[in-house]
Design a protein around this motif. Structure first.
Motif, PDB file in Angstrom:
ATOM      1  N   ASP A 284      -6.539  -7.184   2.650  1.00 36.67           N
ATOM      2  CA  ASP A 284      -4.859  -6.787   2.108  1.00 36.67           C
ATOM      3  C   ASP A 284      -4.481  -5.525   2.285  1.00 36.67           C
ATOM      4  O   ASP A 284      -3.375  -5.213   1.828  1.00 36.67           O
ATOM      5  CB  ASP A 284      -4.827  -7.237   0.606  1.00 36.67           C
ATOM      6  CG  ASP A 284      -5.196  -8.680   0.427  1.00 36.67           C
ATOM      7  OD1 ASP A 284      -4.891  -9.582   1.339  1.00 36.67           O
ATOM      8  OD2 ASP A 284      -5.659  -8.933  -0.859  1.00 36.67           O
ATOM      9  N   PHE A 285      -5.352  -4.781   3.250  1.00 34.38           N
ATOM     10  CA  PHE A 285      -4.809  -3.335   3.383  1.00 34.38           C
ATOM     11  C   PHE A 285      -3.606  -3.104   3.890  1.00 34.38           C
ATOM     12  O   PHE A 285      -2.986  -2.230   3.673  1.00 34.38           O
ATOM     13  CB  PHE A 285      -6.091  -2.673   4.261  1.00 34.38           C
ATOM     14  CG  PHE A 285      -5.819  -1.186   4.567  1.00 34.38           C
ATOM     15  CD1 PHE A 285      -6.010  -0.495   3.635  1.00 34.38           C
ATOM     16  CD2 PHE A 285      -5.426  -0.727   5.693  1.00 34.38           C
ATOM     17  CE1 PHE A 285      -5.878   0.899   3.692  1.00 34.38           C
ATOM     18  CE2 PHE A 285      -5.524   0.771   5.859  1.00 34.38           C
ATOM     19  CZ  PHE A 285      -5.444   1.528   4.829  1.00 34.38           C
ATOM     20  N   GLU A 286      -3.200  -3.817   4.837  1.00 29.73           N
ATOM     21  CA  GLU A 286      -1.960  -3.460   5.678  1.00 29.73           C
ATOM     22  C   GLU A 286      -0.622  -3.932   4.806  1.00 29.73           C
ATOM     23  O   GLU A 286       0.359  -3.483   4.624  1.00 29.73           O
ATOM     24  CB  GLU A 286      -1.796  -4.236   6.856  1.00 29.73           C
ATOM     25  CG  GLU A 286      -2.784  -3.424   7.907  1.00 29.73           C
ATOM     26  CD  GLU A 286      -2.662  -1.775   8.234  1.00 29.73           C
ATOM     27  OE1 GLU A 286      -1.237  -1.678   8.085  1.00 29.73           O
ATOM     28  OE2 GLU A 286      -3.360  -1.112   8.636  1.00 29.73           O
ATOM     29  N   THR A 287      -1.007  -5.235   4.174  1.00 34.42           N
ATOM     30  CA  THR A 287       0.199  -5.918   3.527  1.00 34.42           C
ATOM     31  C   THR A 287       0.272  -5.333   2.014  1.00 34.42           C
ATOM     32  O   THR A 287       1.387  -5.601   1.324  1.00 34.42           O
ATOM     33  CB  THR A 287       0.293  -7.303   3.259  1.00 34.42           C
ATOM     34  OG1 THR A 287      -1.120  -7.847   2.783  1.00 34.42           O
ATOM     35  CG2 THR A 287       0.304  -7.989   4.860  1.00 34.42           C
TER      36      THR A 287
ATOM     37  N   GLY B  50      -0.027  -0.377   0.440  1.00 31.35           N
ATOM     38  CA  GLY B  50      -0.218  -0.847   1.639  1.00 31.35           C
ATOM     39  C   GLY B  50      -0.683   0.270   2.741  1.00 31.35           C
ATOM     40  O   GLY B  50       0.122   1.236   2.834  1.00 31.35           O
ATOM     41  N   GLY B  51      -1.853   0.231   3.332  1.00 30.31           N
ATOM     42  CA  GLY B  51      -2.174   1.294   4.175  1.00 30.31           C
ATOM     43  C   GLY B  51      -2.582   2.462   3.845  1.00 30.31           C
ATOM     44  O   GLY B  51      -3.049   3.559   4.629  1.00 30.31           O
TER      45      GLY B  51
ATOM     46  N   LYS C 180      -9.995  -4.855   2.087  1.00 29.97           N
ATOM     47  CA  LYS C 180      -9.696  -4.794   3.668  1.00 29.97           C
ATOM     48  C   LYS C 180      -8.978  -5.797   4.167  1.00 29.97           C
ATOM     49  O   LYS C 180      -7.861  -5.650   4.960  1.00 29.97           O
ATOM     50  CB  LYS C 180     -10.966  -4.756   4.485  1.00 29.97           C
ATOM     51  CG  LYS C 180     -11.025  -4.439   5.976  1.00 29.97           C
ATOM     52  CD  LYS C 180     -12.118  -4.198   6.486  1.00 29.97           C
ATOM     53  CE  LYS C 180     -12.117  -3.660   7.802  1.00 29.97           C
ATOM     54  NZ  LYS C 180     -13.512  -3.425   8.768  1.00 29.97           N
TER      55      LYS C 180
ATOM     56  N   LYS D 291     -13.093   6.236   4.295  1.00 29.76           N
ATOM     57  CA  LYS D 291     -12.751   5.574   5.859  1.00 29.76           C
ATOM     58  C   LYS D 291     -14.176   4.892   6.261  1.00 29.76           C
ATOM     59  O   LYS D 291     -13.982   3.776   6.714  1.00 29.76           O
ATOM     60  CB  LYS D 291     -12.343   6.574   6.674  1.00 29.76           C
ATOM     61  CG  LYS D 291     -11.875   6.182   8.182  1.00 29.76           C
ATOM     62  CD  LYS D 291     -10.752   5.035   7.826  1.00 29.76           C
ATOM     63  CE  LYS D 291     -10.214   4.821   9.503  1.00 29.76           C
ATOM     64  NZ  LYS D 291     -11.063   4.383  10.469  1.00 29.76           N
TER      65      LYS D 291
END
Length: 375
Positions: A200-203, A161-162, A198, A170
């Motif tokens: 699911d990037f944060e989770t 995640g992240g 993208k 980037k």
């Protein structure tokens, strides 16, 4: 002849079956353990430790319900690879409704590796939460002091995640477009460009069919189908094998791969995968790289045989490649012949990996022994 109780004949039949002493592999046939019972370790992973082979796999029950985890991970041991001793349930499902690992969830493709640093056995597996289908897409971890368990469940989670992969910049991330509609005519290209990544990037990234690979220097890797099974993620594990590091790559984005199985020969890394056709078999895929986190190149279908055999990987799906101890450059391709209508009756396909022009190939052999490998 004197009439004997029916129980006597039942006992004798089991006893006779238990005397089976295998001296060859017969892919697709019933394979009985030391108790005369068909080996119950599907989607399996293998570990060679202290002179013994261990086989870990999904314990199935009869019928369609067997496609869910009702019991846990079954373990077997062997000295010769032909004959297997039932070592019981290594990881049991929980009856606690608060546990993610509750009975009736989905647990697939367990793999076990030994960590010399912490002197523990570490199991990873694909995990889906109960009654949520395949939407959770988690990878799970369990640990034991003993090779056959009991394994203590640690947690299940998504990946990275992240964190951006080593081979995804980037700028690429910023340009990626999230797919709003599955009927988008540009969907495939958007997936390649990182649409699901993208999203699911944060989770954290999805993890479904997975395997583990430990290199000669002890570095371990987690390889999994991600991004709605469209892309493979290859992640370096931490020194204790209990978590992933931030070092990982996207491999074959948009390539639709699952069922990864990895091995190393002559400083090259090879990976078998399958396509996406549910429980039905499809053509195998083979790829190669000079490093686990390097650039993977497709080598096509490794199967040699009739068009039908090549189209369905001999009616099987890869799960593991097992190096044969004491025999240089000797590897066994291990696959499952799934029977989802009666999961417990799934069969095992073991074939010797052969090499033509230094490229791994698979040929059907109905009966074979370890003598096919040179010492």
């Amino acid at each position: 002849m004197k009439h004997l109780p029916q129980a006597f004949f039942c006992f004798c039949s089991v006893f006779i079956m238990a005397q089976t002493n295998y001296t060859k592999f017969e892919p697709g046939q019933l394979w009985l353990d030391n108790n005369g019972v068909h080996i119950n370790a599907h989607g399996g992973g293998f570990l060679f430790h202290d002179g013994t082979y261990y086989w870990f796999g999904e314990h199935k029950i009869s019928g369609k319900l067997g496609n869910k985890a009702m019991v846990g991970v079954h373990a077997y041991s062997s000295k010769d690879l032909y004959n297997w001793k039932d070592e019981g349930i290594a990881l049991s499902m929980s009856n606690d409704p608060k546990s993610k690992l509750i009975k009736g969830c989905i647990l697939e493709r367990p793999k076990v590796i030994y960590n010399k640093k912490i002197k523990k056995f570490v199991m990873w597996f694909h995990h889906e939460l109960k009654d949520q289908g395949y939407s959770a897409a988690l990878t799970g971890v369990a640990v034991s002091d003993n090779v056959t368990g009991p394994y203590i469940y640690q947690d299940s989670f998504r990946l990275h995640g992240g964190i951006l992969p080593l081979n995804f910049t980037k700028q690429q991330f910023d340009k990626a477009e999230i797919i709003e509609n599955d009927s988008d005519p540009n969907k495939k290209q958007k997936v390649i460009d990182g649409a699901y990544f993208k999203r699911d990037f944060e989770t954290g990234q999805m993890s479904r069919d997975m395997t583990l690979f430990v290199d000669e220097d002890g570095t371990a890797y987690h390889i999994t189908a991600s991004e709605e099974n469209q892309t493979l993620l290859i992640s370096k594990l931490s020194d204790d094998y209990l978590s992933v590091t931030d070092d990982y790559i996207r491999a074959f984005p948009g390539g639709r791969n699952e069922a990864p199985a990895v091995f190393k020969k002559d400083d090259k890394y090879y990976m078998f995968t399958s396509g996406l056709t549910g429980w039905k078999p499809n053509p195998a895929k083979l790829s190669v790289s000079d490093s686990m986190l390097g650039n993977w190149k497709s080598l096509g279908n490794p199967c040699i045989g009739t068009d039908e055999e090549k189209a369905v990987t001999f009616w099987s799906q890869s799960t593991y490649v097992l190096p044969v101890e004491g025999r240089n450059n000797s590897f066994i391709f291990i696959a499952d012949r799934w029977r989802p209508e009666n999961a417990i009756d799934g069969r095992y396909i073991w074939l010797p990996i052969q090499f033509e022009n230094n490229i791994p190939v698979l040929k059907w052999v109905s009966s074979w022994g370890l003598s096919v490998f040179k010492n």
